[in-house]
Motif scaffolding. Structure first.
Motif: not given
Ligand SMILES: O=C(O)CCC(=O)C(=O)O
Length: 277
Positions: A203, A120, A135, A207, A102
């Motif tokens: 993973r 979020q 993240l 969200s 990401v």
């Protein structure tokens, strides 16, 4: 604003634009949701991030339960007040060594929430660590205005249009490592992303994007679901909670809604076109 967050947590939120870790689910509850997700994946043969993106809380009752979980909503209420809408929610899945990532991005750059007070929650449905690409956030980046993304449409990039921000200070980034069932919060302007999954496990994060019911949408009229409180404003088409899992009518609705975020001919916020790849 009164609520369950401490003064120190509220100050940290203001300074850094993220908070973690909190707990929403027991390990067993997280494992159960993972099992439901993996059951759907094996039956549908679809990639959750690509196929059930945008509003997973309308497709799966076991996502809706998480999106309306009091442990999350109480913290969200402390930050944005009692009338809370869910704009979107996404299952972010990276398999071991699948090359998915990401890129650094800011959600406010393409969601069109006005004023940009959305945030979020990111709930771990499996342990998330540096090794499997947890993240990452850039502390304090929520103080910046909306930044201009480059749209790459790179298929390995899990962000809808492969939006990329360049020049982010990697050295100061914070890794939000979480155990299954824990969650983090980040402001919609906080720059965030995540790297490759180098193992040892999938993973899996879920969200949920919350915003005050008073928010408007600068991209035209869109849908949102009331999670807590009242909608006294009528700025969004209110979406009903799911009455069952995998309703085909909801898949149709979502694929139309998703197109408005993904299609190249429907512009989002100001962007630079990718020169390649
Ligand atoms: O799961 C990830 O790595 C990215 C999640 C994300 O972009 C988000 O929650 O807004």
């Amino acid at each position: 604003m009164a609520g369950v967050l401490s003064v120190a947590e509220l100050e940290s939120w203001k300074a850094n634009g993220f908070l973690f870790p909190f707990t929403a689910l027991t390990t067993a509850e997280a494992v159960l949701r993972r099992a439901k997700l993996e059951d759907w994946e094996s039956r549908s043969k679809l990639h959750p991030t690509k196929a059930a993106s945008l509003k997973a809380h309308l497709l799966f009752t076991w996502c809706h339960d998480v999106a309306t979980h009091p442990a999350i909503l109480d913290r969200v209420e402390s930050l944005i007040g009692p009338d809370i809408l869910v704009y979107s929610s996404t299952l972010w899945v990276k398999d071991v060594n699948d090359g998915a990532f990401v890129s650094w991005h800011q959600d406010s750059g393409y969601l069109g929430i006005d004023p940009p007070d959305g945030l979020q929650a990111w709930v771990a449905l499996a342990d998330a660590s540096v090794s499997n690409g947890c993240l990452r956030v850039s502390p304090g980046s929520h103080h910046s205005p909306d930044l201009v993304h480059e749209e790459t449409f790179n298929p390995k990039n899990l962000v809808s249009r492969g939006q990329v921000l360049h020049g982010i200070d990697e050295a100061s980034a914070v890794d939000l490592e979480l155990k299954a069932g824990q969650f983090s919060l980040h402001h919609e302007r906080t720059v965030h992303g995540s790297g490759y999954n180098n193992g040892p496990d999938r993973r899996i994060g879920y969200s949920i994007l919350y915003m005050p019911a008073a928010s408007r949408c600068t991209l035209g009229r869109r849908g949102a679901m009331l999670a807590r409180g009242e909608d006294r404003h009528g700025h969004w088409d209110l979406e009903p909670p799911p009455t069952r899992d995998e309703d085909p009518a909801m898949f149709d609705y979502l694929s139309r809604a998703w197109a408005s975020f993904k299609r190249r001919d429907i512009p989002q916020a100001p962007v630079r076109q990718a020169s390649g790849g």
